[in-house]
Design an enzyme around this catalytic site. Structure first.
Site, PDB file in Angstrom:
ATOM      1  N   GLU A 141       0.839  -1.206   0.000  1.00  0.00           N
ATOM      2  CA  GLU A 141       0.000   0.000   0.000  1.00  0.00           C
ATOM      3  C   GLU A 141       0.870   1.250   0.000  1.00  0.00           C
ATOM      4  O   GLU A 141       0.656   2.159  -0.783  1.00  0.00           O
ATOM      5  CB  GLU A 141      -0.936  -0.018   1.216  1.00  0.00           C
TER       6      GLU A 141
ATOM      7  N   ARG B 238      -7.675   2.837  13.989  1.00  0.00           N
ATOM      8  CA  ARG B 238      -8.609   1.743  13.722  1.00  0.00           C
ATOM      9  C   ARG B 238      -8.587   0.742  14.884  1.00  0.00           C
ATOM     10  O   ARG B 238      -9.620   0.195  15.267  1.00  0.00           O
ATOM     11  CB  ARG B 238      -8.291   1.043  12.397  1.00  0.00           C
TER      12      ARG B 238
ATOM     13  N   GLU C  71     -11.046  -7.943   4.887  1.00  0.00           N
ATOM     14  CA  GLU C  71     -10.406  -7.945   6.197  1.00  0.00           C
ATOM     15  C   GLU C  71     -11.225  -8.602   7.320  1.00  0.00           C
ATOM     16  O   GLU C  71     -10.652  -9.224   8.219  1.00  0.00           O
ATOM     17  CB  GLU C  71     -10.082  -6.499   6.595  1.00  0.00           C
TER      18      GLU C  71
END
Ligand SMILES: Cc1cc2nc3c(=O)[nH]c(=O)nc-3n(C[C@H](O)[C@H](O)[C@H](O)COP(=O)(O)OP(=O)(O)OC[C@H]3O[C@@H](n4cnc5c(N)ncnc54)[C@H](O)[C@@H]3O)c2cc1C
Ligand code: FES
Ligand code: FES
Length: 1370
Positions: free
Chosen positions: A840, A918, A1306
């Site tokens: 990423e 998160r 995920e």
């Protein structure tokens, strides 16, 4: 015949040596030039354009490079076929052989082979990078087998192949079809119609020219797969094998007739390569070159050269020397030539065990068992007995057994003198043996065992399959009856993995000889063993307490095993109680079974349909191209990075003179050479492209070298000498906390209610405090980082093809470091071989580094990282530390949580703050917590920057939660499931960041899971098993999850797409997302197909490209199908709206007709679509908002069994259920769930990162020890749950995403923590047996070390206290 350069050599050996080397590749004859002795077969194959064979690791550990080798064995008068790792096979080692690569098996134009067809159709290929390797392993199995293989043989043959995407189940299901007994359906040839002696190849179903005789089909086959209601496995007859059989490659006739000649060839740097065919010539060469290395499989030497940088000048390949290949059965035992391959040995041993008296083959059985867990098939197919012995590795699996079974080694010197030496005296020190420089090992003599002589093998590794041992052992006793007693008349106890060499426990041996086989002997021996085998505190490999207790555990097991053998034959005082038999039962893995249960909700022509991955047919044939497969443009160069070797230091000087004089060198570039800005970073620019003054981690990039070849570039980069002044380094979260070493402005807080008041109010019956250490994880995508960069128009434009999840980020980084506008930089990505978050952001700096020489020199530059470098420099999943204080009532209701969490970010911020955030959002998992306060901090440490990884902090946050939930259960004497249920959130729950739950499906999902696994029955059965078995324990657990969908950074929730309709009615879609195996392109194409009401085959997605769809977010956060699906739908709707006036006026027979009519009406058939996720946003200043569009809910049940004496474990059952709304493609979603679950299983139970830190002093500071498949173990096929059931919740459409679907990538990952908690449940049962009922911490991964050391007993007590905690790099 050619002549030797050195005529003297020829005279001396007296044989006609040649340099004429040939090889057949896929039926094509190729002449091998001289000068390639340094090359591997893989390098050669890829150089000649056969790019289907992949480089995944280069160390024999992944199987991506598997090819099939065939040669005609004149002795056996038949062709021998076997799978090998091309990355370790020296090119010349296959001289005179036929190599078949995936390209030779089948292709799209001429037809897929049945193996390819079935794998594609069974959804067995996701990213596809591992796929050619699996195809070739299966192909070699079928071609080498005389009968159809059993399911067990199929699974065994795949042991050396790793897949990071699929979870293996679909691969096994796909290949299971070949274990069928009735082949008539597929071959259209009845065995009755065969001529006598004609052989039907199981691969093709056709009579074959290999010279094999038909064997009767008597072997039994395993059961067929159990399936869910909606899933139907492929049937054998569905595979078009019969149409394929004409194309099977035959063994080249030339090679049947051709005589082998001794070879004398050369390689890079003066390397000499010999292939003698007679023993005398080997001896002559050895006399001439005493330092020469003998080669058979090259599985040891290859690793030494590649990873340990050893430089050998003379290599002698002895694999064809008859005297070294004997395998003869004599009256006294077995004579085994030193060059005998382990597969051959295994086959012979199996035969011997069938044919000889039972008492004679105790040693043989021990070797068979040990070889079962020795490497993968490809390694065993080439690795030799002599290679293993003479390497004298301290963890050799076979040497302790040779020693224990009184084997003798036959040694010959250059003059032909032969001597015998007992195996027990052969090993002298670390990789040192009793062989003079003029001697070689000729053969091994393994004596038969006598009646009442028992030999047993032991091995404990991180991963059961294809892993080197932590400790292994070989033990033997010979018992003789003396009156009433059975007395030990001879014995041998040998351990590996406890010292620099395999060692005999001499004092213990002396103690037991002459003693009665009894409990007293056992107790006495266990005491003496503790002083006999000493492992120093700082021993390399660490795990000292574990290794010590294994030495006792193994001996205890041996004692029980022998006693049990004697029990069966005679009455003996040391009789084994039935509950203790669990210690000696050998592990047997049943064939994998599983079900996939889902409903199909079709929407239009394609949406909702379980379509296969659009590239799967390209992937199974090896035609699918990845970044490194792109042909190098003319004049192209290869780049290698100059890397820091210190965790924190000032750079004093850089001397690149060594590099400049290195072969093939073209240029070297440092920070001063960067044309644009040297400061980079995805969120804040806190990194340097090339370190200028300081380095802050091992592996930080200091510069880049370019050269003519990949090898030369690496060689030159290693020759850049950097002088450092070392500075103090921070190497753990705790050290960062102590030093207040945090990334700037990263402290975050979320709260709800009032934690302090709640704790003080007395409402809480209990308040507990504790810490949870959460280990990191390596992505281990099968395709390493790779980019090819070139300039155009004299450097006015820069283009690149990159393996990345974020082409836009590559474009941005490259434009930034080169000082070019983004409009002049293009990045394209066709597909990537797995990403999982690792590509990423951490791919961009690698591409940017290579762009500097490309731009400066105006030449194409390719950079592809070796696996060890990739793992060392590109960051991992963050390790976390959670410090919790929880208040709850006596019935288990949680009232308050005060939590501090820290993540280990490494030396730059990268995405670590978003990962922390998160984690903070997910620390409630699915539980209602009225008072909560979470404070999070991002630690600066001297490690490479850690980064995104599937779940992006969510799993770490939830694992912390489930740990304290489990602790509450222990504190209250209740089951964790009970505690979970009474704290469940539900519809309307307000979360700790003020988002309200809507359409919450947690409860129906949980209830369905409970029903499907019959939890109370499973609990009872596990409890009963545990009562009956002292040394094996079972555990069960259920875990729920709720995963928030959206990027938590609002602006990233946008997506673009470009849809072009052509006049033939076909549609080209381009969107901003990257295909990395997750099936994104397939789902998006389904959306387009349904939108236009056309077949899926009419839609094509070619690549992701920054010049077609600009400014895309990385493909991440599971939301890509939602977002790009919606963007594509938007574009399709625009085109449809433009077509509508035409469409409504006529009846068109086809979409093509409509499209071409629209074209004639000058209607624009191209549209840009755009989507923004609505109603999201979070304000960190208030701590309130809706960070997520919706949540994906899931639950899993797991049942495991552990061996309390060794820490070995396996998952017996896993049931996983996910709410995915109305799935866009249920087959792809099931694949995502299975893959995520198995990857999660790796995180919680297998994969341990070991860094040089205070916990691992035997590793240099800041260095990653576990930087390859040899030392870092991702799950293999053997680790998949025996029963693996996946289902999708039915009847709950998701109103907030495209076509009522939900995101899948995920959310299932965390569900593998059910395995972790089932392991803990089993450990609890083991501890209860010795009166330890108190709560205890268990870190992930729950490796054999952690499991074993938590199962307290008399074998751990001498070495560790009851609160001992194995070390973890966090
Ligand atoms: C992925 C992988 C997994 C592995 N797993 C295991 C495992 O589970 N257990 C285990 O024990 N090992 C394992 N190994 C180590 C290795 O496979 C074995 O040691 C193997 O048997 C070596 O055989 P070889 O023929 O490939 O040796 P080579 O590399 O060809 O040679 C090794 C050494 O032996 C010497 N040698 C070979 N023959 C003779 C001879 N006749 N006389 C004198 N010297 C000789 C050579 O000079 C050389 O130094 C693994 C290796 C890899 C790459
Ligand atoms: S690349 Fe050969 S085994 Fe991994
Ligand atoms: S499909 Fe196996 S690694 Fe991706």
């Amino acid at each position: 015949m050619g002549s030797m350069e050195d005529e003297g050599e020829m005279d001396q050996t007296g044989e006609e040596w040649t340099k004429e080397a040939i090889l057949y590749v896929n039926g094509v004859r190729r002449v091998l030039p001289d000068g390639c002795a340094h090359m591997t077969l893989l390098e050669y194959l890829r150089d000649i354009g056969l790019i289907g064979t992949k480089l995944g690791c280069g160390e024999g550990g992944c199987g991506a490079c598997t090819v099939m080798i065939s040669y005609y064995d004149k002795r056996l008068k038949k062709c021998v076929h076997y799978a090998v790792n091309a990355c370790l096979a020296p090119l010349y080692s296959v001289e005179g052989m036929h190599v078949i690569t995936v390209e030779g098996v089948g292709n799209r134009k001429h037809g897929l082979h049945p193996i390819q067809e079935t794998l594609a159709r069974a959804h067995g290929s996701q990213c596809g990078f591992c796929t050619p390797g699996f195809i070739m392993s299966m192909y070699a199995l079928l071609r080498s087998n005389q009968t159809l293989p059993t399911e067990e043989q199929i699974e065994e043959s795949l042991a050396g192949n790793l897949c990071r995407c699929t979870g293996y189940r679909p691969i096994v299901d796909a290949f299971r079809v070949f274990s069928k007994t009735n082949d008539a359906l597929y071959t259209n040839i009845s065995s009755l119609s065969l001529k006598e002696g004609e052989f039907v190849c199981p691969s093709t179903g056709k009579p074959c020219s290999c010279g094999q005789k038909t064997a009767s089909d008597t072997e039994t086959c395993g059961e067929s797969v159990t399936c869910g209601k909606s899933y139907k496995p492929l049937s054998y007859s569905e595979i078009h094998g019969s149409t394929y059989t004409e194309k099977e490659l035959i063994f080249p006739p030339e090679l049947l007739l051709r005589k082998l000649y001794p070879l004398s060839l050369n390689g890079f740097g003066g390397l000499k390569w010999y292939r003698p065919l007679q023993l005398q010539h080997v001896l002559d060469l050895k006399a001439k070159y005493p330092d020469a290395k003998l080669l058979v499989g090259n599985t040891e030497v290859g690793i030494e050269v590649r990873l340990k940088r050893m430089n050998y000048q003379v290599l002698i390949s002895v694999m064809h020397v008859p005297e070294l290949n004997v395998l003869s059965v004599t009256d006294d035992g077995l004579e085994i030539g030193a060059a005998v391959r382990l597969t051959e040995l295994l086959n012979t041993l199996r035969k011997v065990v069938m044919e000889r008296a039972e008492h004679e083959t105790s040693s043989c059985k021990a070797f068979i068992e040990q070889l079962k867990w020795f490497a993968g098939t490809q390694i065993k197919n080439v690795a030799s007995v002599g290679g293993n012995i003479c390497t004298a590795s301290p963890i050799s699996d076979l040497n302790p057994l040779w020693m224990a079974s009184s084997a003798k080694f036959r040694i010959i010197d250059c003059k032909g003198n032969i001597r015998m030496t007992p195996a027990e005296e052969f090993f002298l020190g670390y990789r040192k043996v009793d062989l003079a420089s003029d001697e070689i090992l000729l053969s091994v003599f393994l004596p038969w065992t006598r009646p009442f002589e028992y030999v047993k093998e032991f091995k404990q590794a991180h991963r059961r399959e294809d892993d080197i041992a932590i400790v292994n052992a070989g033990m033997r006793v010979y018992l003789e009856e003396k009156g009433e007693e059975w007395v030990v008349s001879d014995a041998s106890i040998v351990y590996g993995g406890v010292a620099a060499l395999s060692v005999s426990a001499r004092k213990t041996k002396e103690f037991i000889i002459g003693k009665n086989w009894s409990q007293e002997l056992l107790q006495g021996a266990l005491k003496i063993l503790q002083t006999d085998i000493i492992i120093k505190e700082d021993a390399p490999g660490g795990m000292v307490e574990f290794r010590k207790s294994l030495t006792l555990s193994f001996f205890f097991k041996f004692f029980l095993w022998v006693s049990h053998q004697m029990d069966v034959k005679t009455s003996i005082k040391a009789s084994v109680p039935s509950s203790h038999l669990s210690a000696v039962q050998t592990f047997h893995r049943p064939s994998l079974i599983g079900s996939q249960d889902y409903e199909i909700r079709k929407h239009g022509t394609s949406v909702g349909s379980p379509e296969v991955h659009l590239s799967s047919r390209l992937q199974v044939t090896g035609e699918a191209e990845y970044a490194d497969d792109t042909p190098m443009p003319l004049n192209g160069l290869h780049a290698a990075l100059v890397l820091s070797r210190k965790p924190h230091a000032r750079i004093l000087s850089i001397d690149d003179s060594g590099a400049r004089s290195s072969p093939g060198f073209v240029g070297v570039y440092f920070s001063d050479d960067v044309p644009g800005d040297n400061d980079i970073g995805p969120v804040v620019a806190d990194e340097e492209l090339f370190a200028s003054e300081f380095v802050t981690c091992v592996g930080q990039v200091i510069g880049v070298v370019v050269a003519d070849t990949h090898e030369n570039a690496k060689l030159a980069a290693r020759k850049v000498h950097v002088e450092y002044e070392e500075l103090p380094a921070i190497l753990s979260i705790q050290e960062a906390i102590n030093a207040k070493s945090f990334h700037p402005n990263t402290e975050k807080c979320l709260s709800k209610g009032d934690v302090d008041i709640c704790f003080q109010s007395g409402q809480c019956d209990k308040i507990i405090e504790g810490e949870v250490h959460v280990g990191g994880q390596e992505h281990f995508y099968l395709e390493p980082h790779s980019s090819l960069i070139w300039t155009m128009d004299g450097g006015n434009e820069v283009h690149m093809i990159s393996s990345t999840q974020a082409p836009q980020k590559h474009q941005k980084y490259v434009s930034h470091v080169l000082g070019l506008p983004m409009s002049k930089v293009v990045c394209k990505t066709k597909r990537i071989g797995g990403g999982f978050g690792g590509k990423e952001t951490r791919s961009a700096f690698i591409a940017a580094a290579a762009s500097v020489p490309s731009y400066v020199l105006n030449r194409a530059v390719k950079i592809t990282l070796d696996r060890d470098i990739d793992m060392m420099i590109s960051g991992q999943r963050h390790s976390f530390l959670g410090k919790y204080k929880v208040g709850f009532t006596n019935n288990g209701k949680v009232l308050a949580l005060d939590l501090e969490i820290y993540n280990n970010a490494g030396n730059s911020l990268d995405l670590s703050l978003a990962v922390l955030e998160r984690a903070m959002f997910h620390t409630d998992n699915v539980y209602e917590i009225p008072n909560i306060r979470i404070v999070g901090r991002v630690c600066f440490t001297n490690f490479p920057s850690h980064t995104a990884f599937r779940g992006f902090g969510g799993p770490q946050g939830m694992l912390i939660t489930e740990n304290w939930i489990q602790r509450i259960a222990v504190e209250l004497g209740k089951s964790p499931e009970e505690i979970k249920e009474i704290n469940f959130q539900g519809e309307g729950s307000i979360l700790h960041y003020s988002q309200q739950l809507q359409h919450c499906t947690l409860l129906p999902l949980w209830n369905e899971l409970k029903l499907s696994c019959n939890f109370s029955k499973a609990r009872q059965e596990a409890d009963q098993f545990n009562v009956n078995n002292r040394w094996k324990k079972r555990g069960v657990a259920m875990v729920p999850t709720k995963f928030g969908i959206s990027f938590t950074t609002k602006f990233m929730n946008q997506a673009g797409a470009l849809v072009n309709v052509y006049t033939d009615g076909t549609v080209l879609v381009t969107h901003g997302g990257v295909e990395m195996g997750q099936g994104l392109h397939t789902k998006v194409a389904q959306v387009a197909a349904s939108a236009f009401n056309i077949p899926l085959s009419s839609v094509f997605i070619s690549e992701t490209s920054t010049d077609k769809v600009p400014n895309s977010s990385p493909t991440a956060a599971s939301a890509s199908s939602d977002m790009y699906g919606a963007a594509v739908l938007d574009a399709c709707e625009q085109i449809k709206a433009r077509m509508e006036p035409v469409a409504s006026k006529h009846n068109f027979n086809s979409f093509a007709e409509l499209a071409s009519t629209c074209f004639m009406h000058r209607i624009d058939l191209s549209a840009h679509g755009f989507y923004i996720t609505p109603e999201i946003g979070f304000d960190w200043t208030t701590g309130k908002g809706n960070p997520f569009r919706y949540f994906t809910y899931g639950g899993a049940f797991a049942e495991v069994e552990i061996d309390t004496l060794t820490g070995d474990f396996h998952t017996r059952t896993a049931n996983v259920i996910l709410d995915l709304g109305y799935s866009l493609n249920p087959a792809i979603d099931v694949g995502q769930i299975e893959g995520a679950f198995v990857q999660g299983l790796g995180w919680v139970a297998l994969e341990e990162l070991k860094w040089g830190d205070a916990a691992h002093k035997w590793v240099p500071p800041g260095c990653l020890y576990t930087c390859g498949p040899g030392s870092y173990k991702i799950p293999s096929l053997n680790d998949v749950p025996f029963k693996f059931n996946v289902s999708l919740l039915k009847g709950h459409p998701n109103v907030t995403a495209i076509h009522s679907s939900k995101a899948v990538g995920e959310p299932p990952f965390f569900l593998a923590s059910s395995v972790f908690f089932a392991i803990k449940d089993a450990i609890i049962a083991a501890r209860a047996e010795v009166g330890h009922n108190e709560w205890f911490p268990l870190d992930n991964p729950a490796t054999p070390e952690r499991i074993r050391m938590a199962c307290l007993d008399e074998f751990t007590a001498p070495f560790a206290s009851s609160d001992y905690h194995p070390k973890l790099s966090v």
